[in-house]
Design a protein around this motif. Structure first.
Motif, PDB file in Angstrom:
ATOM      1  N   VAL A 127      -4.669  74.317 -38.473  1.00 12.32           N
ATOM      2  CA  VAL A 127      -4.871  73.705 -39.791  1.00 12.32           C
ATOM      3  C   VAL A 127      -4.385  72.264 -39.802  1.00 12.32           C
ATOM      4  N   LYS A 128      -3.155  72.031 -39.359  1.00 15.63           N
ATOM      5  CA  LYS A 128      -2.650  70.657 -39.389  1.00 15.63           C
ATOM      6  C   LYS A 128      -3.299  69.792 -38.320  1.00 15.63           C
ATOM      7  N   VAL A 172      -9.274  64.806 -38.919  1.00 17.39           N
ATOM      8  CA  VAL A 172     -10.108  64.278 -40.009  1.00 17.39           C
ATOM      9  C   VAL A 172      -9.513  62.992 -40.565  1.00 17.39           C
ATOM     10  N   LEU A 173      -8.194  62.922 -40.634  1.00 16.38           N
ATOM     11  CA  LEU A 173      -7.535  61.707 -41.103  1.00 16.38           C
ATOM     12  C   LEU A 173      -7.871  60.526 -40.202  1.00 16.38           C
ATOM     13  N   CYS A 174      -7.814  60.722 -38.893  1.00 14.84           N
ATOM     14  CA  CYS A 174      -8.141  59.636 -37.961  1.00 14.84           C
ATOM     15  C   CYS A 174      -9.603  59.237 -38.083  1.00 14.84           C
ATOM     16  N   LEU A 210      -1.531  65.301 -47.211  1.00 15.86           N
ATOM     17  CA  LEU A 210      -1.290  64.316 -48.275  1.00 15.86           C
ATOM     18  C   LEU A 210      -1.873  62.969 -47.893  1.00 15.86           C
ATOM     19  N   THR A 211      -1.627  62.537 -46.669  1.00 17.99           N
ATOM     20  CA  THR A 211      -2.113  61.238 -46.209  1.00 17.99           C
ATOM     21  C   THR A 211      -3.632  61.211 -46.175  1.00 17.99           C
ATOM     22  N   LEU A 212      -4.239  62.318 -45.795  1.00 21.91           N
ATOM     23  CA  LEU A 212      -5.700  62.418 -45.810  1.00 21.91           C
ATOM     24  C   LEU A 212      -6.237  62.261 -47.226  1.00 21.91           C
ATOM     25  N   ALA A 213      -5.612  62.935 -48.184  1.00 21.94           N
ATOM     26  CA  ALA A 213      -6.067  62.831 -49.575  1.00 21.94           C
ATOM     27  C   ALA A 213      -5.903  61.412 -50.104  1.00 21.94           C
TER      28      ALA A 213
END
Length: 566
Positions: A59-60, A66-68, A110-113
């Motif tokens: 999950v993480k 996805v964040l990258c 959180l950072t992704l959002a």
């Protein structure tokens, strides 16, 4: 691993087993600190793949990937294909993102959002954007998802950074800005996403609306008070009880970003010469990144400053670095030389360590060679706290990881000094990719010390009995995960389980020394998990001859009160 990793993994399993996806529980105790989205996602992963440790970490890992990718796409939209690629590469291969995604904390989500929200803001304000309404709704939806991932900070950061940007660009009071932001439908969407869980959690864990502005031991004010007042307001003011977290000095909080963003932090001087006030898309995005970074760092400078709290500004800094890496600034050449020099010095240091430990034996696991601290909350709540445990002899257990790390640093040093331009940058990225594998190998070596899976396996293989854990839940949280047991907690009514233990209907799982002295000699089979530094105290309580070792691993022990066990 033990601590938060195993605890959060077990929360998700408890949700799946109980069917209660509203109130998180640990060892049967209500756990009211965090919003549920990470737990829900892990529980869904269990449903799809079964209960495995890799299903937890999947999950993480996906959140970080996805964040990258999102940072790359944001950079490509703002600066062009190459700069966007560099932005994504900087984030994917920096120390901080790797370090703070080794355990199951929600900051990558959180950072992704927040990143999705910041890109949505830029898109909806762009004059050439044909669908500003969709991007406005995405902005509010990202904040709603962030609320479910981490809490109110998911709204505070994007709103604060956005207001700072709109104020600097003189767009804050323009009717056009607010027409494009669509606050009314946006807020309704945010509430539709995040509201139901907050309402249900409040209703299921009364009292409902307690605004008591103090925090003390032995009291219970329901979910609303603990989650909003204690965990958000009082934590920000460093008045939260229990205070089971550590902070770093504010100057270190800022300066440590040179480490968290390494090796790309050597190029930060190149960002000083970029344009921030022009009307083009690239300049506007760079200005947003400055407002975004500045708000995050200033906000937490007035609060508790845990190291990973600033992760939401990593994408902003990666965007600035990606833009700078295509600027042609003279500072880039000096940054590359500096990165190469640091890598070369690191390589020399590793060679020296390997030479010094070349003949040292490695009996047992690495815990036998470590200097273990007795002050857990002063040291191990920080990301690099275990570095203080290392001794020269412990490096003998790390020969393979050190060798791989040396090869990685050699790649970086050679590439930085031999090449220029994108070849040098790719050499540094390759260096970090190999270095991360070295760190992974080191974590495997540390596994008996950082986790307790061997003890869980021994417990599963032993005859049935009641489990007792010395002190809090967290030092043996991986046993709860791998063995899927509940336990009596010896002197464990502290830290994160203390508040929920006073909730109506909470199970009576806490015992003291007197209870242990009474229970241990009985005919009932009891197992006891304890760390090495507490064994002497336990021997005084129940007698050394009454503690029969079932399994020892990583400086931790599983005892039984009867010798009749395999």
């Amino acid at each position: 691993m033990d601590d938060v990793d195993g605890a959060q993994a077990q929360i998700a399993r408890n949700m799946l087993d109980s069917g209660d996806w509203v109130t998180a529980r640990l060892n049967g105790i209500p756990y009211l600190e965090k919003p549920p989205l990470p737990d829900w996602m892990v529980a869904v992963s269990y449903m799809l793949f079964g209960v495995h440790d890799w299903a937890v970490h999947l999950v993480k890992a996906l959140a970080a990937i996805v964040l990258c990718w999102l940072t790359l796409r944001f950079g490509q939209w703002a600066f062009g294909r190459t700069a966007g690629m560099y932005a994504g590469l900087c984030l994917a291969t920096c120390v901080g993102l790797f370090l703070f995604t080794r355990v199951l904390i929600s900051d990558a989500m959180l950072t992704l959002a927040i990143t999705a929200g910041m890109w949505s803001l830029m898109r909806l304000l762009d004059e050439d954007e044909p669908r500003p309404r969709i991007w406005a709704l995405l902005l509010w939806a990202s904040m709603g998802m962030g609320l479910l991932a981490k809490g109110l900070i998911a709204v505070v950061i994007p709103v604060g950074a956005s207001l700072a940007y709109l104020l600097v660009t003189r767009q804050l009071l323009l009717p056009r800005t607010w027409n494009r932001l669509r606050p009314v439908p946006g807020i309704l969407l945010l509430l539709a996403i995040a509201g139901p869980w907050h309402v249900l959690a409040t209703l299921r864990n009364p009292p409902y609306l307690d605004f008591t502005f103090h925090s003390e031991a032995g009291s219970y004010h329901g979910f609303f008070w603990f989650y909003f007042m204690n965990e958000h307001v009082l934590r920000f003011l460093n008045l939260r009880y229990p205070r089971d977290y550590n902070t770093v000095p504010r100057l270190y909080f800022w300066l440590l970003h040179l480490l968290w963003l390494f090796p790309w932090s050597v190029y930060l001087p190149a960002t000083f010469g970029l344009s921030y006030r022009s009307a083009d898309r690239a300049s506007r995005t760079r200005l947003l990144a400055l407002c975004w970074t500045g708000f995050v760092l200033l906000f937490f400078s007035f609060s508790t400053t845990q190291e990973y709290y600033s992760m939401p500004c990593y994408p902003a800094l990666a965007l600035l670095l990606g833009s700078a890496l295509t600027s042609g600034s003279p500072a880039l050449r000096w940054g590359t030389r500096l990165a190469g020099s640091i890598a070369a010095l690191g390589c020399v240091l590793i060679v020296a360590i390997l030479w010094m430990v070349r003949g040292l034996p490695t009996p047992g696991d690495i815990s036998h060679a470590l200097r273990i601290s007795t002050d857990i909350y002063a040291n191990y709540t920080l990301s690099l706290g275990h570095i203080g445990d290392l001794t020269l002899r412990s490096f003998a257990y790390l020969r393979v990881p050190l060798t791989v790390a040396g090869v990685a640093l050699l790649i970086g040093a050679f590439g930085a000094w031999r090449f220029r331009g994108y070849k040098a940058l790719l050499s540094l990225a390759l260096m970090m990719a190999v270095f991360f594998h070295a760190a992974r190998l080191a974590l495997i070596t540390f596994d008996p010390y950082m986790g307790s899976r061997p003890l869980a396996e021994a417990l599963l293989a032993a005859p049935p009995g009641q489990l007792i854990v010395d002190d809090p839940y967290y030092p043996f949280s991986s046993v709860f995960f791998y063995a899927n047991r509940t336990a009596l907690l010896l002197n464990g009514r502290v830290n994160n389980l203390e508040y929920g233990s006073y909730a109506p209907g909470a199970p009576q799982v806490f015992i003291n020394d007197a209870n242990l002295v009474r229970l241990w000699p009985t005919a009932t089979r009891y197992y006891l998990l304890a760390e090495q530094q507490t064994v002497a105290r336990l021997e005084k309580l129940v007698g050394k001859q009454a503690l029969h070792v079932v399994r020892a691993s990583g400086g931790k022990f599983l005892f039984v009160n009867s010798e009749k066990t395999p």
